[in-house]
Design an enzyme around this catalytic site. Sequence first.
Site, PDB file in Angstrom:
ATOM      1  CD  GLU A 443     -39.869  37.676  11.595  1.00  0.00           C
ATOM      2  OE1 GLU A 443     -38.057  38.020  11.327  1.00  0.00           O
ATOM      3  OE2 GLU A 443     -40.603  38.383  12.125  1.00  0.00           O
ATOM      4  N   GLY A 444     -38.893  34.984   6.240  1.00  0.00           N
ATOM      5  CA  GLY A 444     -39.040  34.039   5.801  1.00  0.00           C
ATOM      6  C   GLY A 444     -40.334  33.937   5.435  1.00  0.00           C
TER       7      GLY A 444
END
Length: 607
Positions: A443-444
């Site tokens: 997620e990043g």
Amino acid sequence: MSYRAPLKDIRFAMKELADLKGVLALPGYEEVSEDLIDAVLDENARFVEQEIAPLNRDGDITGAKWSDGGVTTSPGFKKAFQEFAQGGWQGLLHHPEQGGQGLPKLVGAPASENINSASLAFSLCPLLTDGVIEALTAVGSRAQQDLYIPALIEGRWTGTMNLTEPQAGSDLAQVATRAVKQDDSSYRLFGQKIFITYGEHDMADNIVHLVLARTPDAPKGVKGISLFIVPKFLVNDNGELGARNDVWCASLEHKLGIHGSPTAVLLYGSGKGEVGEGAVAQLVGEENRGLEYMFIMMNAARYAVGIQGIAVSERALQLATAYAHERLQGQALEGSSGPVSIVNHPDVQRMLLTMKSLTEGARALAYVAASFCDKSRHEPDAEARAHYKSLYEYLVPVVKGFSTEMSVEVASLGIQVHGGMGYIEETGAAQHYRDARILPIYEGTTAIQANDFVGRKVLRDGGAVAAALSKEMRSTVQALRSAADADAQGAEALVLVARRLEAAVEAYERATSFILKQAGESPRAVFMGSVPYLMLAGVVHAGWQMGRAALACREHARAGDSDDFYVAKLATCVFYAAHVLPRSQAHCDAVLEGELASRYAALAVRS
């Protein structure tokens, strides 16, 4: 060693630090009592300990298997997911009108932590399904919500998010999947997505993919991305499943860890289904606003991945602690008649307390953030809601970045406590390390979290939230000193925590001031230090919660509570102050030297 949910520390963090009483007093939670919360936590612990935790090792060894586009999950996963769904765990936080239970995020956080501790690979499926539910609740049409959300909450269907493509990792401006509008207002999708967690499996009847794609006339870059619903099986208006859609699992990735979680390569529009060429899709919201919509799901997932970091750390801590008590080796420093448990050796104690204090500090910070989220949604006063919203949004990248980086350190220390046996797969310590390593990427990456933290959190409001939190932390420092002055017993512990926390807050303030002053003139210097700044924020904010925990422990002691839990908790707080909070100065120094470091880094990478 079997996993045990750390209910005492969970309840302490919820009640003493995260203001559970205040959350339950909010409108919308009138029927939710502390007794109900305790019952939910007890049942959650029983379920994950008995049904999910035994799957962890087998899932790592056996893993998910691909065959001709289909995926068979590890033995026991399908049955456990059915029990998970029947127990209502997927709907814990979602609105009762949709079939959920409507409980606070402050309750969902520990429930999520426990299931992730039990089996990280298993828990990824419900994590992503939660994100789909949240995204559709926020931006889906009423028809889409009615068609998909109840089945997702019931666990009959699961959800995924489809962002990444071979040429587009974190740079979503390069997304190339095509979405062609049809005469009936549906779309047909053509493209390839990679790294799709639970993109194909056998645990539910249908899989609802949320997919980023471009229409033919879309603007270039991120402004031309739209969001689509693509179900594995088409869904009729009455909710019954129809034809197999043209979305196909080409393969599963071979990964370092989380082997029980199938990570799929998905082909859209390869003519593999029963609908002709092109995956049938529905647009969510408006065209070209897909990235904005997907960030609803992504931000929910970022917090959830932070919880996963805490969860893996707890599992690694429990395993290392048990081993340290059982393993006999060496004599005590003071002398002994024979070998002693290695838990008696100072450096093993240092490692275990580093693991324990980091885990408990990160847990407390995440639960406090969850409390802010609940208040941002349920406080009756609009100004108060906005205040708590800003606090929660500020802390999300800290929870995600700090907790996940921390989990890799804790899992690595877990191997070190085991010594050579930690490097042997049979002990289980290595699995925690392998599983944890994906979390700072999910997620990043940590750098993406840090850039978001600096650019969209600190700079956006001129450091207002950071300043407000600094003020609160300084109040805690003063409270620690006042408590020490009022009670000589244990005063040295409170004085140490106060002194180290104050120094850490000063480092945080210096780094924040540097970022605010230099961002306009020297952005490269600022962003060279964005990850150290994020880690500084994590160390300090978790340390703040440990300072508050020390105050709570002293209050229990003064009230005559002799529970050993509070003695151990205070000792852990002191250790965090002595061994973890000093890291803040090093992180601050790295931020302040950003100008010179960035210039020399540019020279170094050219060689």
